[in-house]
Design an enzyme around this catalytic site. Structure first.
Site, PDB file in Angstrom:
ATOM      1  N   SER A  68       0.828  -1.200   0.000  1.00 26.33           N
ATOM      2  CA  SER A  68       0.000   0.000   0.000  1.00 26.33           C
ATOM      3  C   SER A  68       0.867   1.257   0.000  1.00 26.33           C
ATOM      4  CB  SER A  68      -0.952  -0.047   1.194  1.00 26.33           C
ATOM      5  OG  SER A  68      -1.944   0.944   1.096  1.00 26.33           O
ATOM      6  N   HIS A  97      -7.655  -5.322  -0.623  1.00 28.16           N
ATOM      7  CA  HIS A  97      -6.392  -4.634  -0.426  1.00 28.16           C
ATOM      8  C   HIS A  97      -5.480  -5.397   0.549  1.00 28.16           C
ATOM      9  CE1 HIS A  97      -3.851  -1.118  -0.606  1.00 28.16           C
ATOM     10  NE2 HIS A  97      -3.940  -0.888   0.690  1.00 28.16           N
ATOM     11  N   GLU A 140      -9.703  -4.133  -5.897  1.00 29.89           N
ATOM     12  CA  GLU A 140      -9.121  -2.962  -5.253  1.00 29.89           C
ATOM     13  C   GLU A 140      -9.326  -1.668  -6.045  1.00 29.89           C
ATOM     14  OE1 GLU A 140      -5.333  -3.077  -3.341  1.00 29.89           O
ATOM     15  OE2 GLU A 140      -5.024  -5.153  -3.934  1.00 29.89           O
TER      16      GLU A 140
END
Length: 317
Positions: free
Chosen positions: A163, A290, A260
């Site tokens: 991320s 995610h 996502e």
């Protein structure tokens, strides 16, 4: 628009995925209801509620500090101290910690056979860009010359992040290239954010499928405001790596879920990397949320993805 990628996992989603999605939806609802940054961080640390303790799989954890940056070594049984991997956690540049990502870091040590150094870089808003990136670069440079047993050069080097940590991983590579410093053997990007301009269609087409990141383009731009605080243009390649020159970067592995909102952050970055001649692999997992990797071993697709990362890293040193 025709799909420009191949779905990596064509099997039916595992039954365990339903519970993971429910967990993420509940966590996302709690986070969205608070405005205090410390409370939000506490909730993010609950991202590991389904994780086993690293003690359950015999990983050694060694706290350390590098130029006042808190870090920790994670050493799975048989990990080679001269093969080293810098792990950069996610959390939206404002949250996440060594605690929240310890299980994932430990599993990466086990599957890659590397000594993993996880870094607790400084977080916004208290420490806006480039503080976090600077911390990661300092730790990367130190890691090249120091192992868990003391001073000694690395035989091979890797960087990985999820991320926001995936964003910083690519930023580290581009910064090293700009400065003429040695690049790692390879890098791994797990559900990375690459574009603060949120130009990808997936911000709109996946907003109702992503259980944890439901933001649209405006949400990503607000995240940029918090992270940057006027210190850089959102199109700066060290902020939004999508706009960087990928030529000369080492082999890259991208993992992203088809559910996502950040899907296109990966697919567009992969297109740019390929156009620049980089050896890049893209794995898009069907239905995955995610950073699903965080739910190994409970979620079979997470275990499979982490094993795939291990295979990739071992291939490159």
């Amino acid at each position: 628009m025709a799909r420009k990628y191949r779905i990596h996992n064509l099997l039916m989603p595992s039954p365990e995925l339903t519970r993971v999605i429910e967990h993420l939806q509940g966590l996302a609802a709690e986070i969205s209801a608070v405005v205090d940054i410390e409370e939000s961080r506490r909730l993010i640390n609950r991202f590991g509620d389904l994780h086993p303790s690293v003690r359950d799989f015999e990983t050694e954890v060694l706290p350390t500090s590098i130029d006042n940056v808190p870090c920790e070594w994670l050493l799975a049984p048989g990990a080679d101290p001269d093969r080293r991997l810098l792990f950069i956690h996610g959390g939206g540049w404002t949250s996440g910690s060594l605690d929240s990502h310890r299980s994932l870091s430990a599993r990466l040590s086990a599957t890659t056979g590397c000594a993993v150094l996880a870094v607790a870089y400084r977080l916004a808003p208290e420490h806006p860009y480039p503080a976090g990136l600077d911390d990661c670069l300092v730790c990367y440079g130190w890691l090249r010359e120091n192992g868990p047993g003391g001073v000694g050069p690395a035989r091979s080097m890797f960087v990985a992040g999820d991320s926001a940590g995936g964003n910083l991983t690519l930023s580290v590579l581009l910064a090293l290239k700009q400065r003429g410093l040695p690049l790692p053997n390879a890098a791994v990007l797990i559900s990375p954010a690459t574009d603060f301009l949120a130009s990808g269609d997936s911000y709109r087409t996946r907003a109702d499928r992503d259980p944890i990141l439901t933001m649209g383009p405006d949400g990503m731009r607000k995240a940029a405001d918090v992270y940057l605080q006027g210190n850089a243009n959102p199109e700066d390649p060290l902020v939004s790596p999508l706009y960087g020159d990928f030529a000369g970067l080492p082999p890259l592995l991208f993992h992203v879920g088809d559910a996502e909102v950040l899907l296109d952050d990966s697919t567009q970055a992969v297109e740019n990397a390929r156009a620049a001649g980089v050896d890049v692999t893209l794995c898009v997992y069907s239905d995955m949320p995610h950073v699903w990797h965080a739910f190994a071993p409970y979620l079979p697709e997470a275990t499979k993805a982490i094993e795939e990362i291990g295979t990739f890293v071992r291939k490159h040193g």
